[in-house]
Motif scaffolding. Structure first.
Motif, PDB file in Angstrom:
ATOM      1  N   ALA A  87       0.847  -1.187   0.000  1.00  0.00           N
ATOM      2  CA  ALA A  87       0.000   0.000   0.000  1.00  0.00           C
ATOM      3  C   ALA A  87       0.883   1.237   0.000  1.00  0.00           C
ATOM      4  O   ALA A  87       1.774   1.382   0.840  1.00  0.00           O
ATOM      5  N   ASP A  89       0.918   5.740  -0.937  1.00  0.00           N
ATOM      6  CA  ASP A  89       0.034   6.889  -0.851  1.00  0.00           C
ATOM      7  C   ASP A  89      -0.781   7.019  -2.133  1.00  0.00           C
ATOM      8  O   ASP A  89      -0.238   7.388  -3.187  1.00  0.00           O
ATOM      9  N   SER A 121       2.693  -2.013   4.046  1.00  0.00           N
ATOM     10  CA  SER A 121       2.555  -0.627   3.594  1.00  0.00           C
ATOM     11  C   SER A 121       3.935  -0.012   3.471  1.00  0.00           C
ATOM     12  O   SER A 121       4.818  -0.252   4.306  1.00  0.00           O
ATOM     13  N   GLN A 126      -2.906   1.578   6.093  1.00  0.00           N
ATOM     14  CA  GLN A 126      -4.041   1.677   5.195  1.00  0.00           C
ATOM     15  C   GLN A 126      -4.950   0.465   5.381  1.00  0.00           C
ATOM     16  O   GLN A 126      -4.551  -0.542   5.968  1.00  0.00           O
ATOM     17  N   ASN A 161      -8.839   1.641  -0.577  1.00  0.00           N
ATOM     18  CA  ASN A 161      -8.355   1.896   0.769  1.00  0.00           C
ATOM     19  C   ASN A 161      -9.447   2.638   1.523  1.00  0.00           C
ATOM     20  O   ASN A 161      -9.979   3.635   1.038  1.00  0.00           O
ATOM     21  N   GLN A 163      -8.946   3.632   4.834  1.00  0.00           N
ATOM     22  CA  GLN A 163      -8.311   4.334   5.952  1.00  0.00           C
ATOM     23  C   GLN A 163      -7.806   5.678   5.433  1.00  0.00           C
ATOM     24  O   GLN A 163      -6.956   5.736   4.552  1.00  0.00           O
ATOM     25  N   ASN A 165      -5.867   8.768   4.430  1.00  0.00           N
ATOM     26  CA  ASN A 165      -4.416   8.969   4.360  1.00  0.00           C
ATOM     27  C   ASN A 165      -4.040  10.200   3.542  1.00  0.00           C
ATOM     28  O   ASN A 165      -3.000  10.233   2.893  1.00  0.00           O
ATOM     29  N   PHE A 169      -7.128  10.389  -0.781  1.00  0.00           N
ATOM     30  CA  PHE A 169      -7.822   9.227  -0.221  1.00  0.00           C
ATOM     31  C   PHE A 169      -9.068   8.872  -1.015  1.00  0.00           C
ATOM     32  O   PHE A 169      -9.328   7.694  -1.295  1.00  0.00           O
TER      33      PHE A 169
END
Length: 262
Positions: A87, A89, A121, A126, A161, A163, A165, A169
């Motif tokens: 994972a 960005d 990650s 994530q 994803n 979560q 970030n 996102f």
């Protein structure tokens, strides 16, 4: 889940039925018997305690069975396809160690074959999920988690994803493409033929936060890259060599990749 819902109705339905009956029977002028000295009744005690105890046992048993059944680490069959997931960005990197190919924001899978996803990650924590095929599991820097799945129908499914970030996102999603086993082998051959290689330097170029609008295919990648990504967090986590003191000026991705073979 249907069994659990039915068990909960055993509590909910009698409550809603009994409430208006009690209000009508014991209202002023109602037919309820006034018993100021009443203290105990075996029938009521058994009803009050036996039903909740039975429900707790039934729900606990159902939860235990569903927990084992939906365990993301539970093997789903022999000879699984192993895919290593990194994972990053606002994008996901998928490595196929058996096939020797890699993709960015495209998870290609053969229909009917068990799949083992190994996740980590290269940045912040994530949350990986493909709602149509498998549940959610976290990917964390310096650690490995695992998710087993089996796609029983072909087609394109959206993964993402969940979560937060950063700014990208909302757009961090990828395509999960399920195809027949023969089509998957053809896809692997075509991906190998396109010739782009992913090495440690190429991985470093993926670390800056960015949004991928079109999936990227790699005909080969550096062996052990997944383990190198995990190992790159070791000094920061207090393992191996001593980590440099963290400062606010330290870049988020300043840790160099370990050399192959370490």
């Amino acid at each position: 889940m249907g069994v659990i819902s039915a068990l909960m109705l055993i509590v909910i339905v009698p409550m809603f039925v009994a409430l208006p009956i009690v209000l009508l029977r014991y209202r002023r002028g109602g037919k309820g018997t006034y018993r100021p000295d009443w203290e105990f009744n075996w029938g009521l005690e058994i009803l009050i305690w036996a039903v909740p105890v039975a429900l707790v046992l039934a729900l606990g048993t159902a939860l235990w069975k569903h927990t084992l059944q939906n365990d993301p680490y539970r093997p789903l069959g022999p000879d699984p396809l192993v895919v290593e997931v990194v994972a990053l960005d606002w994008k996901f990197l998928f490595l196929y160690p058996e096939q020797g190919v890699a993709t960015l924001d495209l998870l290609a899978l053969p229909q009917g074959r068990p799949v083992t996803l190994k996740l980590t990650s290269g940045t912040v924590m994530q949350s990986f999920i493909v709602p149509s095929l498998a549940g959610q599991i976290y990917a964390m820097g310096g650690m490995q988690t695992q998710l087993n799945l089996l796609a029983d129908q072909s087609g394109d499914f959206t993964g993402r994803n969940t979560q937060y970030n950063g700014l990208g996102f909302a757009t961090q999603s990828f395509t999960t493409r399920v195809m027949s086993p023969s089509a998957f082998e053809d896809w692997v051959d075509a991906t190998k033929a396109q010739g782009t290689a992913l090495d440690a330097a190429g991985y470093q170029s993926l670390l800056p936060a960015s949004v991928v609008h079109t999936p990227v295919l790699y005909g080969s990648f550096e062996p052990g890259l997944f383990d190198q990504v995990i190992a790159s967090f070791a000094p920061r986590m207090g393992h191996g060599a001593a980590a440099a003191p963290a400062t606010s000026e330290t870049p988020h991705h300043s840790m160099p990749m370990p050399e192959t073979g370490q």
